[in-house]
Design a protein around this motif. Structure first.
Motif, mmCIF file in Angstrom:
data_model
loop_
_atom_site.group_PDB
_atom_site.id
_atom_site.type_symbol
_atom_site.label_atom_id
_atom_site.label_comp_id
_atom_site.label_asym_id
_atom_site.label_seq_id
_atom_site.Cartn_x
_atom_site.Cartn_y
_atom_site.Cartn_z
ATOM 1 N N ASP A 240 0.728 -1.351 0.299
ATOM 2 C CA ASP A 240 0.101 -0.048 0.072
ATOM 3 C C ASP A 240 0.805 1.269 0.004
ATOM 4 O OD1 ASP A 240 0.921 -0.040 2.625
ATOM 5 O OD2 ASP A 240 -0.849 0.139 3.801
ATOM 6 N N GLY A 241 2.289 1.150 -0.211
ATOM 7 C CA GLY A 241 2.929 2.175 -0.156
ATOM 8 C C GLY A 241 3.648 2.771 1.220
ATOM 9 N N SER A 242 3.056 2.035 2.030
ATOM 10 C CA SER A 242 3.628 2.383 3.686
ATOM 11 C C SER A 242 4.893 1.704 3.680
ATOM 12 C CB SER A 242 2.535 2.049 4.678
ATOM 13 O OG SER A 242 2.280 0.481 4.777
ATOM 14 N N LEU A 243 5.666 2.139 5.038
ATOM 15 C CA LEU A 243 6.922 1.331 5.353
ATOM 16 C C LEU A 243 6.800 0.572 6.557
ATOM 17 C CD1 LEU A 243 9.006 4.408 4.894
ATOM 18 C CD2 LEU A 243 8.592 2.764 3.345
ATOM 19 N N LEU A 244 7.326 -0.594 6.436
ATOM 20 C CA LEU A 244 7.490 -1.551 7.772
ATOM 21 C C LEU A 244 8.985 -1.548 8.336
ATOM 22 C CD1 LEU A 244 5.795 -3.397 9.391
ATOM 23 C CD2 LEU A 244 6.819 -5.319 7.970
ATOM 24 N N VAL A 245 9.035 -0.872 9.414
ATOM 25 C CA VAL A 245 10.334 -1.129 10.211
ATOM 26 C C VAL A 245 10.421 -2.086 10.951
ATOM 27 C CG1 VAL A 245 11.965 0.265 11.701
ATOM 28 C CG2 VAL A 245 10.216 1.573 10.271
ATOM 29 N N ASP A 246 11.446 -3.144 10.777
ATOM 30 C CA ASP A 246 11.803 -4.146 11.390
ATOM 31 C C ASP A 246 12.592 -3.962 12.839
ATOM 32 O OD1 ASP A 246 12.262 -6.788 12.508
ATOM 33 O OD2 ASP A 246 13.351 -7.363 10.532
ATOM 34 N N GLY A 247 11.882 -4.230 13.888
ATOM 35 C CA GLY A 247 12.638 -3.777 15.240
ATOM 36 C C GLY A 247 13.313 -5.321 15.794
ATOM 37 N N GLY A 248 13.101 -6.276 15.105
ATOM 38 C CA GLY A 248 13.706 -7.500 15.851
ATOM 39 C C GLY A 248 12.794 -8.011 16.788
ATOM 40 N N ASP A 249 13.294 -8.183 18.076
ATOM 41 C CA ASP A 249 12.431 -8.694 19.089
ATOM 42 C C ASP A 249 11.427 -7.692 19.462
ATOM 43 O OD1 ASP A 249 13.614 -11.373 18.815
ATOM 44 O OD2 ASP A 249 15.018 -10.751 20.445
ATOM 45 N N ALA A 250 11.761 -6.504 19.148
ATOM 46 C CA ALA A 250 10.969 -5.189 19.746
ATOM 47 C C ALA A 250 9.591 -5.031 18.946
ATOM 48 C CB ALA A 250 11.951 -3.908 19.693
ATOM 49 N N GLY A 251 9.511 -5.866 17.971
ATOM 50 C CA GLY A 251 8.607 -5.722 17.053
ATOM 51 C C GLY A 251 8.803 -4.870 15.811
ATOM 52 N N PRO A 252 7.801 -4.966 14.742
ATOM 53 C CA PRO A 252 7.633 -4.149 13.460
ATOM 54 C C PRO A 252 6.647 -2.837 13.887
ATOM 55 C CG PRO A 252 6.089 -5.765 13.544
ATOM 56 C CD PRO A 252 6.803 -6.088 14.591
ATOM 57 N N ILE A 253 7.186 -1.785 13.233
ATOM 58 C CA ILE A 253 6.268 -0.587 13.446
ATOM 59 C C ILE A 253 5.974 -0.194 11.792
ATOM 60 C CG2 ILE A 253 6.271 1.894 13.878
ATOM 61 C CD1 ILE A 253 8.544 1.357 15.703
ATOM 62 N N GLU A 254 4.641 -0.083 11.665
ATOM 63 C CA GLU A 254 4.230 0.417 10.347
ATOM 64 C C GLU A 254 4.202 2.025 10.222
ATOM 65 O OE1 GLU A 254 0.579 -1.087 9.322
ATOM 66 O OE2 GLU A 254 1.327 -3.115 8.690
ATOM 67 N N THR A 255 4.391 2.618 9.218
ATOM 68 C CA THR A 255 4.660 4.153 9.173
ATOM 69 C C THR A 255 4.633 4.454 7.632
ATOM 70 O OG1 THR A 255 5.880 5.818 9.952
ATOM 71 C CG2 THR A 255 7.203 4.014 9.107
ATOM 72 N N ASP A 256 4.528 5.663 7.608
ATOM 73 C CA ASP A 256 4.615 6.313 6.277
ATOM 74 C C ASP A 256 5.750 7.099 5.955
ATOM 75 O OD1 ASP A 256 1.663 5.494 5.767
ATOM 76 O OD2 ASP A 256 1.246 7.008 7.502
ATOM 77 N N LEU A 257 6.449 7.342 7.003
ATOM 78 C CA LEU A 257 7.842 8.258 7.064
ATOM 79 C C LEU A 257 8.685 7.651 7.838
ATOM 80 C CD1 LEU A 257 9.226 10.475 5.578
ATOM 81 C CD2 LEU A 257 8.294 11.946 7.583
ATOM 82 N N VAL A 258 10.067 7.289 7.673
ATOM 83 C CA VAL A 258 11.118 7.164 8.427
ATOM 84 C C VAL A 258 11.965 8.422 8.378
ATOM 85 C CG1 VAL A 258 12.981 5.577 9.129
ATOM 86 C CG2 VAL A 258 10.962 4.666 8.326
ATOM 87 N N LEU A 259 12.567 9.081 9.623
ATOM 88 C CA LEU A 259 13.304 10.091 9.607
ATOM 89 C C LEU A 259 14.562 9.656 10.170
ATOM 90 C CD1 LEU A 259 14.391 13.067 9.010
ATOM 91 C CD2 LEU A 259 13.104 13.612 11.075
ATOM 92 N N TRP A 260 15.805 9.412 9.475
ATOM 93 C CA TRP A 260 16.944 9.139 10.196
ATOM 94 C C TRP A 260 17.551 10.298 10.907
ATOM 95 C CZ3 TRP A 260 16.685 4.369 10.644
ATOM 96 C CH2 TRP A 260 16.365 3.539 9.581
ATOM 97 N N ALA A 261 17.613 10.158 12.205
ATOM 98 C CA ALA A 261 18.404 11.295 13.029
ATOM 99 C C ALA A 261 19.274 10.777 14.170
ATOM 100 C CB ALA A 261 17.343 12.306 13.874
ATOM 101 N N ILE A 262 20.289 9.983 13.589
ATOM 102 C CA ILE A 262 20.963 9.134 14.348
ATOM 103 C C ILE A 262 22.323 9.768 14.362
ATOM 104 C CG2 ILE A 262 19.870 7.007 13.678
ATOM 105 C CD1 ILE A 262 22.040 6.345 11.870
ATOM 106 N N GLY A 263 22.595 10.853 14.027
ATOM 107 C CA GLY A 263 24.018 11.572 14.208
ATOM 108 C C GLY A 263 24.366 12.173 13.023
ATOM 109 N N ARG A 264 25.405 12.832 12.919
ATOM 110 C CA ARG A 264 26.185 13.504 11.851
ATOM 111 C C ARG A 264 27.532 13.094 11.870
ATOM 112 N NH1 ARG A 264 22.800 17.430 9.412
ATOM 113 N NH2 ARG A 264 24.648 18.528 8.714
ATOM 114 N N VAL A 265 28.061 12.928 10.694
ATOM 115 C CA VAL A 265 29.270 12.593 10.243
ATOM 116 C C VAL A 265 30.351 13.791 9.697
ATOM 117 C CG1 VAL A 265 28.838 10.123 10.451
ATOM 118 C CG2 VAL A 265 28.832 11.117 8.369
ATOM 119 N N PRO A 266 31.365 13.971 10.094
ATOM 120 C CA PRO A 266 32.105 14.823 9.195
ATOM 121 C C PRO A 266 32.137 14.910 7.777
ATOM 122 C CG PRO A 266 33.453 14.057 11.169
ATOM 123 C CD PRO A 266 32.088 13.213 11.189
ATOM 124 N N ASN A 267 32.098 15.820 6.889
ATOM 125 C CA ASN A 267 31.725 15.764 5.595
ATOM 126 C C ASN A 267 33.141 15.884 4.940
ATOM 127 O OD1 ASN A 267 30.636 15.565 3.168
ATOM 128 N ND2 ASN A 267 30.065 17.814 3.077
#
Length: 448
Positions: A240-267
């Motif tokens: 259906d166009g949505s996203l499924l985030v696999d969290g392993g034992d923590a379970g899945p999450i259905e969503t419409d958007l995933v925003l990665w905000a896990i840190g910034r690396v030197p460019n």
């Protein structure tokens, strides 16, 4: 320096690079800067400035709800994402123009293309032109990271979030830092169902954890689904166009958007730094000394690309100090102690000095003062959330060594208070100051 095309060539026209260029030019240097994207850098174009404007926009959701308790009829109020998005983009355009004017007024030549280091005194532009310079400054900032998992490319980063064609119904924000918490608050107030998830067991590790704990409690009360110890395994696109985030034992999450905000690396990738012999650390950051010089004497670096303190005001100061040192006959370094920082979450948190855990290791006679209160506006609005102010005092000297706040306008309040911490003022001097009543800031001088 006549044998070179320029006295200084700067790669990157962000906050640090622009300041260094302008100040070096004011000292009489012939300066050029190359920028492959837009003048202004992360903060102005796709960082703190547009993000803070989104924070302001999101606050109206609660303000309009609270207004009813203050006698206002706000029925029929609606929100239009494209209006906010486009107005923010227009402000970014205006600021970019001002940054360009600043460089032009300083007689700094701007090359709007990518540049890489081709030698100790040489850069090569994407157009193929080679330019020589007596000194080269690397000011390329940092870049949002993505996890090495299948489907990571289905998510977006803070680079793209300001240009969403429409708000999603659901969003998973991956991360534990200030960007993750800020966008969780923004999206939640704008009506998005937000899940804030991180692999670790803590949020905002560099902040006082008692303050962070209160933020998480309030965030959950506002409806944000905060999940710790969530092992991101993969992201997949569903039929259906949505996203499924696999969290392993923590379970899945259905969503419409995933925003990665896990840190910034030197460019630094692809800049030719390794070929030029410039030392990088294990995270790819440019290694510099206290005067921002690399191991190659003619090449310097400032700002997030050095991964010292990733803050715009710090990059600006580093750029200024570099220019004064190299071109102004005024060698100077930056004092990185007592830097005030803030997270523009909902509510915001702010701090200066060591956290309580850090201070206990530094000051055996540490005294901790607290003020836990409900802001006057929240009382009348019948909003239950409370503010918390903490003051850390070295009992041996009575000096205030740290302040940590959560509550409305915390960043605005902390800026002035940080001056007192930087100056080494004592608890007695805080106590001797007459309270400004009624205000939230008065709590800083009323702790007993």
């Amino acid at each position: 320096m006549a044998e070179f095309d320029y006295d200084l060539f700067v790669i990157g026209a962000g906050s640090g690079g622009v300041r260094a260029s302008r100040i070096a030019a004011s000292h009489g240097a012939k300066v050029a800067v190359a920028e492959e994207f837009r003048v202004g850098g992360t903060c102005v174009i796709r960082g703190c400035v547009p993000k803070k404007l989104l924070v302001y926009g999101s606050h109206f959701a609660e303000d309009l709800a609270d207004a009813r308790r203050f006698g206002w009829d706000t029925s029929g109020a609606t929100f239009d994402w494209p209006t906010l998005r486009d107005n923010v983009a227009a402000e970014v355009d205006r600021l970019e123009g001002l940054y360009g004017q600043t460089l032009g007024n300083a007689k700094v030549e701007v090359f709007r293309e990518r540049a890489v280091v081709a030698g100790p005194n040489m850069v090569q532009l994407a157009s193929g032109r080679t330019i020589t310079a007596a000194n080269i400054l690397i000011a390329t900032g940092a870049w949002p990271g993505q996890p090495p998992i299948p489907g990571a490319e289905l998510g977006i980063t803070s680079n793209e979030v300001f240009h969403l064609p429409a708000l999603p119904r659901r969003a998973v924000i991956a991360g534990a830092g200030y960007i993750a918490n800020e966008f969780a608050g923004i999206f939640n107030e704008l009506g998005v169902e937000v899940t804030l998830a991180t692999r670790g067991d803590k949020m905002l590790r560099s902040y006082d954890q008692e303050i962070v704990g209160k933020l998480l409690d309030i965030s959950r009360h506002k409806g944000i689904d905060v999940r710790l110890n969530f092992p991101f395994r993969a992201v997949t696109r569903q039929a259906d166009g949505s996203l499924l985030v696999d969290g392993g034992d923590a379970g899945p999450i259905e969503t419409d958007l995933v925003l990665w905000a896990i840190g910034r690396v030197p460019n630094t990738k692809g800049l030719g730094l390794e070929a030029a012999g410039i030392a990088l650390d294990g995270e790819g950051a440019v290694v510099v000394d206290a005067y921002n010089r690399t191991n190659v004497p003619s090449i310097y670096a400032v700002g997030d690309v050095t991964n010292r303190v990733q803050l715009t005001p710090v990059a600006i100061r580093e750029g200024h100090a570099f220019a004064d040192t190299v071109f102004g006959n005024n060698p100077r370094t930056i004092d990185y102690s007592a830097i005030p920082t803030a997270v523009f979450s909902n509510p915001p948190i702010a701090g200066v000095g060591p956290t309580e855990d850090e201070a206990r290791a530094l000051y055996p006679e540490l005294k901790v003062y607290r003020s836990d209160f409900r802001a006057m506006k929240n009382v009348l609005a019948d909003r239950p959330e409370r503010a918390l102010y903490k003051m850390l005092v070295d009992g041996a000297t009575d000096r205030v060594v740290g302040l940590h706040l959560i509550g409305p306008d915390s960043a605005e309040i902390l800026q002035a208070a940080a001056i007192a911490v930087k100056a080494g003022l004592t608890k007695a001097q805080f106590d001797d100051t007459v309270a400004l009543h009624p205000s939230m800031a008065e709590e800083l001088v009323l702790m007993r």
